[in-house]
Design an enzyme around this catalytic site. Structure first.
Site, PDB file in Angstrom:
ATOM      1  N   LYS A 141      45.627  82.140  67.440  1.00  0.00           N
ATOM      2  CA  LYS A 141      46.073  81.145  66.467  1.00  0.00           C
ATOM      3  C   LYS A 141      46.562  79.865  67.126  1.00  0.00           C
ATOM      4  O   LYS A 141      46.658  78.827  66.477  1.00  0.00           O
ATOM      5  CB  LYS A 141      47.153  81.734  65.564  1.00  0.00           C
ATOM      6  CG  LYS A 141      46.609  82.827  64.649  1.00  0.00           C
ATOM      7  CD  LYS A 141      47.578  83.185  63.545  1.00  0.00           C
ATOM      8  CE  LYS A 141      46.941  84.091  62.507  1.00  0.00           C
ATOM      9  NZ  LYS A 141      46.717  85.487  62.985  1.00  0.00           N
TER      10      LYS A 141
HETATM   11  C1  LIG Z   1      45.753  86.406  62.446  1.00  0.00           C
HETATM   12  C2  LIG Z   1      45.226  87.453  63.334  1.00  0.00           C
HETATM   13  C3  LIG Z   1      44.003  88.120  63.083  1.00  0.00           C
HETATM   14  C4  LIG Z   1      43.195  87.890  61.821  1.00  0.00           C
HETATM   15  O1  LIG Z   1      42.569  86.640  61.805  1.00  0.00           O
HETATM   16  P1  LIG Z   1      41.983  86.065  60.412  1.00  0.00           P
HETATM   17  O2  LIG Z   1      41.501  84.700  60.722  1.00  0.00           O
HETATM   18  O3  LIG Z   1      43.162  86.062  59.475  1.00  0.00           O
HETATM   19  O4  LIG Z   1      40.919  86.990  59.949  1.00  0.00           O
HETATM   20  C5  LIG Z   1      43.529  89.044  64.013  1.00  0.00           C
HETATM   21  N1  LIG Z   1      44.233  89.332  65.131  1.00  0.00           N
HETATM   22  C6  LIG Z   1      45.409  88.736  65.405  1.00  0.00           C
HETATM   23  C7  LIG Z   1      46.140  89.120  66.636  1.00  0.00           C
HETATM   24  C8  LIG Z   1      45.957  87.773  64.531  1.00  0.00           C
HETATM   25  O5  LIG Z   1      47.130  87.189  64.815  1.00  0.00           O
END
Ligand SMILES: *Cc1c(COP(=O)(O)O)cnc(C)c1O
Length: 434
Positions: free
Chosen positions: A107
């Protein structure tokens, strides 16, 4: 680029407005009016381009002339200024490690791009801006780091007390400066409800310039395409066939960005949406019946989403043609028991440490390659194992070393204000800050 609201196609906005507003009327998601194509010569020869050039070409059409090219170049360089290696685990499966950024989760990439765009658009505002965000763990840290020490911007993060991991909590609470954390005696849903209430409160909006750093913001969603290109650049150096890409999915923003890049010309054999027991989309892909279910708690908690908000964007890309969607994307649902077993097996067989989200993806891609023995590909490694130490230590019996970048942070003091899940308490804090 002009974006339209998927719930109200008459609402059309530019990139700046989409970035500042986050979402459209009736909570509709914005979607680009055109899907710009990659030049063939570029996309088939990625190893000849620098990472910065790839990131710039990936993003420039979505920003258009709303930010000068030289600044877009700076923004994308900052967005990807850590390594994103593609590592081979075995003959069939590699992992794209997206967790070497400041908060050790993928993220960071979307959050860094978005925060820099927001800072650019808001720099001429004379009011101070407050970015208000609710988090279940990873989002808040990535957003906080993205805005850390940005002049004119305050970040206020709400998180559920005792429901984030120790590393996540420090990332939210120990930065200080322009970042404040509020720990709420309640759940993530309580936090999110209070944030939504703040956005519609007249008194708050008369006194504060509030902005959302919401995960469906186009400025967070679209830059996630960049690392699919960077992965292909590495893949093309040693492989002739196109990869199967397996994405651990919760809100489906990440996989949706990959599918968008594919529609622009990125050569991909197939996509896999790897989910935990929250399986609305894998069951839709099997039955063509879209039923959103209540969320169940799992070890891969960042994917505990019963109603994935980005899925409507995927349907839009495929123009609601179910057969095309099914031919491009498969879904798997993996339970906690299988997840732990995969962490154990992969550590024992290959000496590689997976965390629960990446382990869900590994299990899914392993099943797919067993069913399709002539295919191979990679998973997206979305978080560093140190963010989920309990599950990893349980499955491997090893103690996970804290990466050096975290040692300082873990020694810093946690600073928070604690409140009940009561909007009036939040309101008082926000108005006092002004
Ligand atoms: C947010 C997150 C996801 C999921 O990603 P999306 O874009 O919401 O499908 C998967 N793994 C981790 C570690 C995350 O923080």
């Amino acid at each position: 680029m002009i974006y339209y609201n998927l719930k109200d196609k008459k609402e059309q906005v530019d990139f700046k407005t989409a970035t500042i507003k986050g979402q459209g009327n009736e909570k509709g998601l914005f979607f680009p009016t055109k899907i710009p194509q990659f030049e063939k010569d570029f996309i088939e020869n990625l190893p000849q381009f620098s990472d910065e050039e790839i990131a710039f070409r990936c993003m420039k059409d979505f920003v258009g002339d709303e930010i000068p090219e030289s600044i877009i170049k700076e923004i994308v360089s900052q967005t990807i200024n850590f390594e994103i290696p593609l590592k081979k685990i075995n003959d069939k499966i590699s992992v794209l490690e997206l967790f070497h950024g400041p908060t050790l989760a993928f993220k960071d990439i979307g959050a860094r791009f978005m925060s820099q765009c927001l800072s650019y658009f808001l720099k001429d505002e004379d009011k101070k801006v407050t970015v208000l965000v609710a988090t279940s763990g990873d989002t808040g840290g990535a957003v906080a780091h993205g805005f850390y020490k940005t002049p004119g911007v305050n970040v206020v993060i709400l998180y559920p007390k005792n429901r984030v991991s120790p590393v996540q909590e420090k990332q939210l609470t120990a930065l200080g400066e322009n970042i404040s954390a509020i720990e709420v005696n309640g759940t993530f849903d309580d936090c999110q409800t209070m944030v939504k209430q703040a956005f519609s409160d007249q008194e708050i909006n008369a006194n504060l310039f509030l902005t959302s750093a919401n995960s469906i913001n186009v400025a967070r969603w679209l830059p996630q395409q960049i690392y699919y290109l960077l992965a292909l650049k590495q893949w093309q150096k040693t492989n002739n066939e196109n990869p199967v890409i397996c994405v651990p999915s919760g809100n489906f923003g990440n996989i949706c960005a990959g599918i968008l890049a594919h529609f622009r010309g990125l050569p991909v054999e197939h996509f896999i949406a790897a989910c935990n027991e929250n399986d609305s989309i894998p069951s839709y892909l099997k039955t063509q019946k879209l039923e959103y279910k209540n969320t169940v708690a799992t070890l891969s908690n960042a994917m505990d989403v019963g109603h994935p908000s980005n899925f409507v964007r995927i349907l839009e890309i495929f123009e609601n043609q179910f057969e095309n969607l099914k031919n491009t994307v498969s879904g798997y649902s993996i339970n906690d028991e299988q997840t732990l077993k995969t962490i154990t097996d992969v550590y024992t067989k290959y000496g590689y440490t997976l965390e629960p989200h990446s382990a869900v993806a590994f299990t899914a891609l392993e099943k797919f390659t067993e069913e399709n023995p002539d295919k191979k590909g990679f998973i997206l490694g979305t978080a560093h194992p140190v963010k989920f130490p309990d599950a990893v230590e349980k499955a491997t019996n090893i103690k996970i070393e804290l990466p050096e970048s975290l040692v300082d942070l873990m020694n810093k003091e946690k600073k928070t204000v604690e409140i009940n899940a009561d909007f009036e308490e939040l309101k008082r804090i926000l108005l006092d800050k002004n």
